[in-house]
Design a protein around this motif. Structure first.
Motif, PDB file in Angstrom:
ATOM      1  N   LEU A 127      72.863  49.673   4.332  1.00  0.00           N
ATOM      2  CA  LEU A 127      72.569  48.441   4.716  1.00  0.00           C
ATOM      3  C   LEU A 127      72.993  49.072   5.891  1.00  0.00           C
ATOM      4  O   LEU A 127      74.035  50.733   5.811  1.00  0.00           O
ATOM      5  CB  LEU A 127      74.344  48.146   4.537  1.00  0.00           C
ATOM      6  CG  LEU A 127      74.537  46.658   3.706  1.00  0.00           C
ATOM      7  CD1 LEU A 127      75.898  46.744   3.078  1.00  0.00           C
ATOM      8  CD2 LEU A 127      73.101  46.111   4.118  1.00  0.00           C
ATOM      9  N   PHE A 128      72.486  49.122   7.245  1.00  0.00           N
ATOM     10  CA  PHE A 128      72.599  50.098   8.855  1.00  0.00           C
ATOM     11  C   PHE A 128      72.695  48.795   9.909  1.00  0.00           C
ATOM     12  O   PHE A 128      71.930  47.567   9.608  1.00  0.00           O
ATOM     13  CB  PHE A 128      71.008  50.484   8.719  1.00  0.00           C
ATOM     14  CG  PHE A 128      70.734  52.211   8.105  1.00  0.00           C
ATOM     15  CD1 PHE A 128      71.409  52.517   8.124  1.00  0.00           C
ATOM     16  CD2 PHE A 128      69.734  52.054   6.928  1.00  0.00           C
ATOM     17  CE1 PHE A 128      70.623  54.199   7.493  1.00  0.00           C
ATOM     18  CE2 PHE A 128      69.556  52.359   6.084  1.00  0.00           C
ATOM     19  CZ  PHE A 128      70.482  53.685   5.977  1.00  0.00           C
ATOM     20  N   ASP A 129      74.239  49.175  10.154  1.00  0.00           N
ATOM     21  CA  ASP A 129      74.651  48.681  11.559  1.00  0.00           C
ATOM     22  C   ASP A 129      74.424  48.960  12.563  1.00  0.00           C
ATOM     23  O   ASP A 129      73.836  49.748  12.972  1.00  0.00           O
ATOM     24  CB  ASP A 129      75.902  48.363  11.368  1.00  0.00           C
ATOM     25  CG  ASP A 129      76.816  47.436  12.306  1.00  0.00           C
ATOM     26  OD1 ASP A 129      75.264  47.409  13.382  1.00  0.00           O
ATOM     27  OD2 ASP A 129      77.665  46.228  11.912  1.00  0.00           O
ATOM     28  N   VAL A 130      72.985  48.783  13.345  1.00  0.00           N
ATOM     29  CA  VAL A 130      72.149  48.546  14.572  1.00  0.00           C
ATOM     30  C   VAL A 130      73.148  48.563  15.837  1.00  0.00           C
ATOM     31  O   VAL A 130      73.066  48.591  16.883  1.00  0.00           O
ATOM     32  CB  VAL A 130      70.431  48.804  14.885  1.00  0.00           C
ATOM     33  CG1 VAL A 130      69.957  49.501  13.683  1.00  0.00           C
ATOM     34  CG2 VAL A 130      70.310  47.371  14.722  1.00  0.00           C
ATOM     35  N   ARG A 131      74.382  47.493  15.645  1.00  0.00           N
ATOM     36  CA  ARG A 131      75.181  46.993  17.140  1.00  0.00           C
ATOM     37  C   ARG A 131      75.882  48.611  17.613  1.00  0.00           C
ATOM     38  O   ARG A 131      75.953  49.423  17.122  1.00  0.00           O
ATOM     39  CB  ARG A 131      75.805  46.488  16.666  1.00  0.00           C
ATOM     40  CG  ARG A 131      75.499  45.461  16.007  1.00  0.00           C
ATOM     41  CD  ARG A 131      76.677  44.513  15.287  1.00  0.00           C
ATOM     42  NE  ARG A 131      77.578  44.331  14.467  1.00  0.00           N
ATOM     43  CZ  ARG A 131      78.826  44.109  14.100  1.00  0.00           C
ATOM     44  NH1 ARG A 131      79.733  43.640  14.479  1.00  0.00           N
ATOM     45  NH2 ARG A 131      79.306  45.498  12.757  1.00  0.00           N
ATOM     46  N   LYS A 132      76.251  48.112  18.695  1.00  0.00           N
ATOM     47  CA  LYS A 132      76.984  49.764  19.449  1.00  0.00           C
ATOM     48  C   LYS A 132      78.174  49.703  18.644  1.00  0.00           C
ATOM     49  O   LYS A 132      79.236  48.695  17.443  1.00  0.00           O
ATOM     50  CB  LYS A 132      77.696  49.096  20.697  1.00  0.00           C
ATOM     51  CG  LYS A 132      76.993  49.198  21.757  1.00  0.00           C
ATOM     52  CD  LYS A 132      76.979  48.574  22.947  1.00  0.00           C
ATOM     53  CE  LYS A 132      78.076  47.085  23.253  1.00  0.00           C
ATOM     54  NZ  LYS A 132      78.315  46.755  25.053  1.00  0.00           N
ATOM     55  N   ARG A 133      79.144  50.820  18.588  1.00  0.00           N
ATOM     56  CA  ARG A 133      80.277  51.861  17.570  1.00  0.00           C
ATOM     57  C   ARG A 133      81.079  50.820  18.192  1.00  0.00           C
ATOM     58  O   ARG A 133      81.666  50.721  16.781  1.00  0.00           O
ATOM     59  CB  ARG A 133      80.426  53.159  18.075  1.00  0.00           C
ATOM     60  CG  ARG A 133      81.173  53.803  17.587  1.00  0.00           C
ATOM     61  CD  ARG A 133      80.715  54.517  16.027  1.00  0.00           C
ATOM     62  NE  ARG A 133      81.836  54.328  15.056  1.00  0.00           N
ATOM     63  CZ  ARG A 133      81.901  54.765  13.773  1.00  0.00           C
ATOM     64  NH1 ARG A 133      80.848  54.902  13.408  1.00  0.00           N
ATOM     65  NH2 ARG A 133      82.429  55.042  13.428  1.00  0.00           N
ATOM     66  N   PRO A 171      73.801  52.935  16.205  1.00  0.00           N
ATOM     67  CA  PRO A 171      73.622  52.245  17.391  1.00  0.00           C
ATOM     68  C   PRO A 171      71.929  52.344  17.505  1.00  0.00           C
ATOM     69  O   PRO A 171      71.324  52.984  18.022  1.00  0.00           O
ATOM     70  CB  PRO A 171      74.278  52.725  18.133  1.00  0.00           C
ATOM     71  CG  PRO A 171      75.401  53.467  17.645  1.00  0.00           C
ATOM     72  CD  PRO A 171      74.543  54.154  16.652  1.00  0.00           C
ATOM     73  N   LEU A 172      72.021  51.030  17.986  1.00  0.00           N
ATOM     74  CA  LEU A 172      69.764  51.210  18.084  1.00  0.00           C
ATOM     75  C   LEU A 172      69.767  51.936  19.598  1.00  0.00           C
ATOM     76  O   LEU A 172      68.152  52.800  19.275  1.00  0.00           O
ATOM     77  CB  LEU A 172      69.329  49.730  18.781  1.00  0.00           C
ATOM     78  CG  LEU A 172      68.293  49.151  19.194  1.00  0.00           C
ATOM     79  CD1 LEU A 172      67.095  48.831  18.861  1.00  0.00           C
ATOM     80  CD2 LEU A 172      68.163  47.937  20.124  1.00  0.00           C
ATOM     81  N   ALA A 202      66.010  59.038  17.831  1.00  0.00           N
ATOM     82  CA  ALA A 202      67.312  60.193  17.971  1.00  0.00           C
ATOM     83  C   ALA A 202      67.445  60.609  16.216  1.00  0.00           C
ATOM     84  O   ALA A 202      67.915  61.888  15.282  1.00  0.00           O
ATOM     85  CB  ALA A 202      68.055  60.436  18.450  1.00  0.00           C
ATOM     86  N   ASN A 203      67.668  59.826  15.682  1.00  0.00           N
ATOM     87  CA  ASN A 203      68.842  59.722  14.255  1.00  0.00           C
ATOM     88  C   ASN A 203      67.431  59.035  13.088  1.00  0.00           C
ATOM     89  O   ASN A 203      67.519  58.245  11.791  1.00  0.00           O
ATOM     90  CB  ASN A 203      69.513  58.794  13.701  1.00  0.00           C
ATOM     91  CG  ASN A 203      70.883  59.236  14.394  1.00  0.00           C
ATOM     92  OD1 ASN A 203      71.099  60.242  14.351  1.00  0.00           O
ATOM     93  ND2 ASN A 203      71.121  58.925  16.391  1.00  0.00           N
TER      94      ASN A 203
END
Length: 472
Positions: free
Chosen positions: A381-387, A402-403, A408-409
């Protein structure tokens, strides 16, 4: 006093129109200047001045086009060094607008040339301040932007300038003055802005953390710098455009207003390596899209996310839009300096399908479907919201990327294992999905309603980040 705020919600920007006795002034205009010209014509007024509070980082100002079209005088505050004809005012200087007066208050801190303009009505009464990014409602301007353009500045130095500007220039002013800032909630130029876009100075003195009278300089610096996120990559580029000058928006639009058939669109995309930017709704994009295109929906923080995700501000762009919204997309790109649009798909995506061209699609799932899948499958599971969003609450065992840090990742995403991407509501995860697809990832899905839907409709285990200090 006649002061009109002209607010543009998609970039949380406020320009100001002031008119008296047939003379008008515009403060911090957006790049498309015709609405300001039309507003002055409605009053039978001449635009005499274009006041700039500073060299903006989050948008390209319309000051040069306004000057070219109206002959208005561009005014900056002290220490500004524009690469074109403009008046660089002195601290305390007055400008007359009809029977009004506008006083220059040099308030460095957000940037070194940052200036607040004190508005004085026809009776000599101080009415309000146009504060730019010096003072927001609930916040003050972040002091870490100018350092990316001027090498010998640091965010600590700028924060200390801002501390003194606020206490020596702003806080001594009358409590009944109205504060007219350049931005509201949603802007990346501060960290704690209110949804309100004006307030009295007195109320800000009581409620704004940065104006606490008992705060020491070191406390101010520490509190101001704590929690700052990395500024968007396009910010320094916008500063340079505002400082050095830029191409007229009319010329940019002339190049961009280029309707293309599906065959022409395909040929130009191949020959120029232009970015295919699809601005349709996320659900429409997921059903079918042009291979290798990325989706950044126009009905969201469109310009800001283009600035975050498209690293080259000079990137050539081909647009896929909903019918009738082509020009809107072009203008919103140019607001943040992306002047590389070279055409658009005439007739929208339907023309591509009708021409029998190849399409791709993307599978989206609901929160409930995710819950069912996780009962039998072990998915990453990958959460692309802000930290900060992730820290507030997230799915157990999910990883936060984060999106704006996705590219970069990119190696953190597996190509050999299936995974799920989610954000808050599905807008950002589709940006992420389209970029992942463009980079060769096929073994994943996103959650259409994001974490908001997951939290409402499922029993999937969630947790919040716990600061180690709270465990002591």
């Amino acid at each position: 006093m006649k002061v009109e705020q002209i607010y543009t919600g998609c970039i949380a920007h406020a320009a100001y129109y002031i008119e008296n006795n047939g003379e008008a002034a515009i403060f911090d205009p957006l790049r498309e200047v015709q609405p300001y010209i039309d507003r002055a014509k409605k009053d039978n007024a001449v635009i005499k001045y274009v006041f700039e509070t500073h060299f903006h980082a989050d948008f390209v100002s319309g000051h040069l086009d306004l000057k070219a079209k109206t002959g208005a005088e561009i005014v900056f505050g002290p220490t500004a060094k524009p690469n074109y004809e403009a008046t660089v005012a002195t601290d305390g200087q007055f400008f007359e607008l009809g029977n009004y007066k506008i006083k220059v208050l040099h308030t460095p801190g957000h940037t070194m040339e940052s200036t607040t303009y004190l508005l004085i009505d026809e009776n000599g009464k101080e009415h309000g301040i146009i504060s730019g990014d010096t003072l927001f409602i609930g916040d003050v301007g972040r002091p870490d932007l100018a350092q990316h353009v001027i090498a010998d500045l640091t965010q600590d130095k700028l924060a200390r300038y801002l501390f003194h500007s606020l206490r020596e220039k702003i806080m001594p002013l009358s409590d009944d003055l109205i504060v007219y800032p350049n931005h509201g909630a949603g802007s990346a130029c501060g960290k704690n802005m209110s949804k309100e876009t004006t307030d009295t100075l007195g109320n800000q003195k009581r409620t704004n953390y940065a104006l606490r009278p008992d705060m020491t300089e070191d406390e101010f610096v520490d509190e101001l710098l704590t929690g700052l996120t990395t500024p968007p990559g396009y910010f320094p580029k916008n500063v340079i455009m505002n400082l050095m000058g830029y191409q007229s928006l009319d010329d940019v639009m002339k190049k961009a207003r280029h309707p293309l058939t599906a065959d022409q669109f395909e040929m130009i995309a191949e020959q120029t390596q232009a970015l295919i930017l699809d601005t349709r709704n996320v659900n429409e994009f997921a059903k079918a899209f042009i291979p290798n295109s990325i989706n950044i929906g126009i009905d969201g923080s469109f310009a800001s996310w283009v600035g975050e995700m498209v690293s080259d501000i000079n990137q050539k762009i081909l647009l896929v839009t909903d019918f009738g919204r082509e020009e809107e997309c072009m203008i919103r790109l140019s607001r943040v300096g992306y002047d590389g649009t070279i055409g658009y798909l005439e007739g929208g995506f339907d023309s591509w399908k009708n021409a029998g061209k190849q399409t791709d699609s993307f599978r989206r799932i609901t929160g409930e479907q995710l819950e069912q899948i996780l009962q039998t499958e072990d998915l990453l599971l990958f959460d692309v919201r802000k930290r900060s969003e992730f820290d507030s609450e997230h799915l157990i065992d999910s990883e936060n990327i984060p999106l704006n840090q996705l590219l970069a990742n990119i190696t953190a995403f597996p190509k050999e294992k299936p995974f799920v991407v989610y954000c808050a509501g599905g807008y950002r995860s589709m940006i992420a999905a389209s970029i992942l697809k463009q980079n060769g990832f096929d073994n994943f899905v996103d959650v259409s309603g994001g974490f908001n839907e997951i939290a409402k409709t499922t029993q999937l285990p969630k947790t919040a980040y716990v600061c180690p200090s709270t465990l002591l």
